[in-house]
Design an enzyme around this catalytic site. Structure first.
Site, PDB file in Angstrom:
ATOM      1  N   LYS A 212      -9.701 -71.539  81.717  1.00  0.00           N
ATOM      2  CA  LYS A 212     -10.754 -70.518  82.594  1.00  0.00           C
ATOM      3  C   LYS A 212     -12.720 -69.846  81.941  1.00  0.00           C
ATOM      4  CE  LYS A 212     -12.770 -67.038  85.113  1.00  0.00           C
ATOM      5  NZ  LYS A 212     -12.869 -67.554  86.961  1.00  0.00           N
ATOM      6  N   CYS A 266     -18.772 -63.273  84.549  1.00  0.00           N
ATOM      7  CA  CYS A 266     -17.810 -64.330  84.276  1.00  0.00           C
ATOM      8  C   CYS A 266     -18.473 -65.528  83.531  1.00  0.00           C
ATOM      9  CB  CYS A 266     -18.015 -65.330  85.412  1.00  0.00           C
ATOM     10  SG  CYS A 266     -15.746 -64.624  85.995  1.00  0.00           S
TER      11      CYS A 266
END
Length: 420
Positions: A212, A266
């Protein structure tokens, strides 16, 4: 053990769509959030965030009795933790929300439960979460203690969805499944396959965590290249958007588009998790973050230059010059303001400028606290009519539809190339 009752901890931009996806498959879903307003809104069959297609799914799930929200965790077969993981002032990851979420579900855990961490986290976070749970429930065994025979299974499964397309990508995209053991991975895969049409790709928890972070760091580095190009082109008198269009005609070149910086929960955050754990090795990743974090300061300097040009060409005083900032969200067509460079730019302009600073953001109803009292939230037409300096920060569809003559003979700072 089948999954009859599923609990999602954190009902924000990821947690609520995830809860809705399970509920749409007629599973009993209990969403948990500390925000009473969010809980009350969801229990009315409404949503407290902007995300296309989500509202109808939540409405039907609540009306059908498959989704309810509460502020206190209850017993369930599976728990998915989707809470924020910001960074601290020194860019170290802040795991306080994950720790609080884990400790909130510990008292209601039962043998056979599955706990999944979805929050973007530094490498080792899943093992750390398992330690917190084990510390509070010595009557149960966990993967770090009993391996495949553990009473409670634990996995890390990051989301990889695009805001504005969450309800499509949540179902269609492949999912990385990082169990602490193969049994954990198998059970987590079975859970997601309740609604997932993409593939469950199995690995271990540490690799899934790093995956991720890697995905978003890769994007951050590529955006930094485009943003650095925009600075160079401005210095050289070159249209950066034309340059990128031409360069991308090369069959092996695909340069991204520059902007006012990088925002969101993010891309603007995750690379720092790698840097914090690997400061000597992550030199390129750190530099990319610094380039992207520096872009808003450059934009503000461009606005100051535009105001100076306006003052030189008119008989107005600085206090009479109106500046309109178009967009506050961190990307187009959403209401999410987290880590948005546009927010910081608008705030800096308003603090520096003695005249009025207008803000146009069609996806919010009131200004966030950090801008309240500094800026005026304005409608699109009113801002276009009143402003002397136009600052394009977010290319919402409404802004891209503005005709060229509406900005003619204005002083324009266009960070998105909409009015080029």
């Amino acid at each position: 053990m089948s999954f009859t009752t599923i609990s999602v901890i954190g009902l924000g931009y990821i947690g609520l769509p995830t809860a809705a996806a399970f509920a749409s498959r007629q599973k009993q879903v209990i969403g948990v959030d500390i925000n009473q307003h969010a809980v009350d809104t969801i229990n009315r069959g409404e949503i407290h965030i902007v995300e296309p297609a989500l509202g109808n799914v939540v409405k039907m799930a609540v009306e059908g009795g498959f989704l309810r929200a509460t502020t206190t965790p209850v017993e369930a077969d599976a728990y998915l933790i989707a809470v924020p993981t910001p960074f601290k002032g020194d860019h170290d990851p802040d795991m306080a929300y994950v720790e609080a979420a884990a400790k909130s579900i510990a008292p209601v855990l039962k043998k056979g439960a599955l706990v999944i961490l979805e929050s973007t986290s530094p490498v080792g976070a899943t093992e750390q979460m398992a330690g917190w749970l084990a510390g509070m429930r010595p009557d149960l065994t966990f993967p770090q203690q009993a391996g495949e025979q553990a009473d409670v299974n634990i996995a890390y499964c990051p989301e990889r969805v695009l805001p504005g397309q969450v309800m499509v990508e949540l179902i269609k995209n492949d999912r990385v499944i990082g169990g602490m053991t193969p049994v954990c991975s198998a059970r987590a895969s079975a859970l997601y396959k309740i609604f997932l049409e993409g593939e469950c790709v199995v690995t271990n928890s540490r690799t899934a965590e790093m995956c991720k972070l890697t995905e978003n760091s890769f994007r951050d580095v590529n955006i930094a290249f485009a943003n650095e190009l925009s600075l160079i082109c401005a210095e050289q008198g070159i249209n950066v958007w034309e340059l990128i269009r031409l360069a991308n005609r090369h069959p092996r070149v695909n340069i991204l588009q520059p902007g006012p910086g990088v925002g969101g929960h993010c891309i603007a955050v995750d690379p720092w998790f790698i840097v914090a754990q690997n400061p000597q090795q992550a030199r390129l990743i750190r530099t990319a973050r610094e380039v992207n974090d520096g872009k808003p300061h450059w934009v503000v300097d461009q606005v100051k230059a535009a105001v100076a040009d306006c003052l030189a060409a008119t008989d107005k005083r600085a206090s009479e010059v109106k500046i309109a900032c178009f967009g506050l969200a961190f990307k187009p067509n959403i209401d999410d303001l987290r880590e948005s460079p546009a927010m910081g730019i608008a705030q800096s302009i308003a603090r520096w400028h003695s005249g009025e600073t207008l803000v146009v953001e069609p996806n919010i109803r009131q200004l966030p606290k950090k801008l309240d009292g500094l800026c005026t939230l304005a409608k699109l037409d009113a801002a276009l009519a009143a402003a002397d300096v136009l600052v394009m920060l977010v290319d919402h569809d409404e802004f891209k539809a503005i005709p060229g003559d509406a900005v003619h003979q204005r002083y324009v700072v266009d960070t998105k190339g909409v009015w080029r």
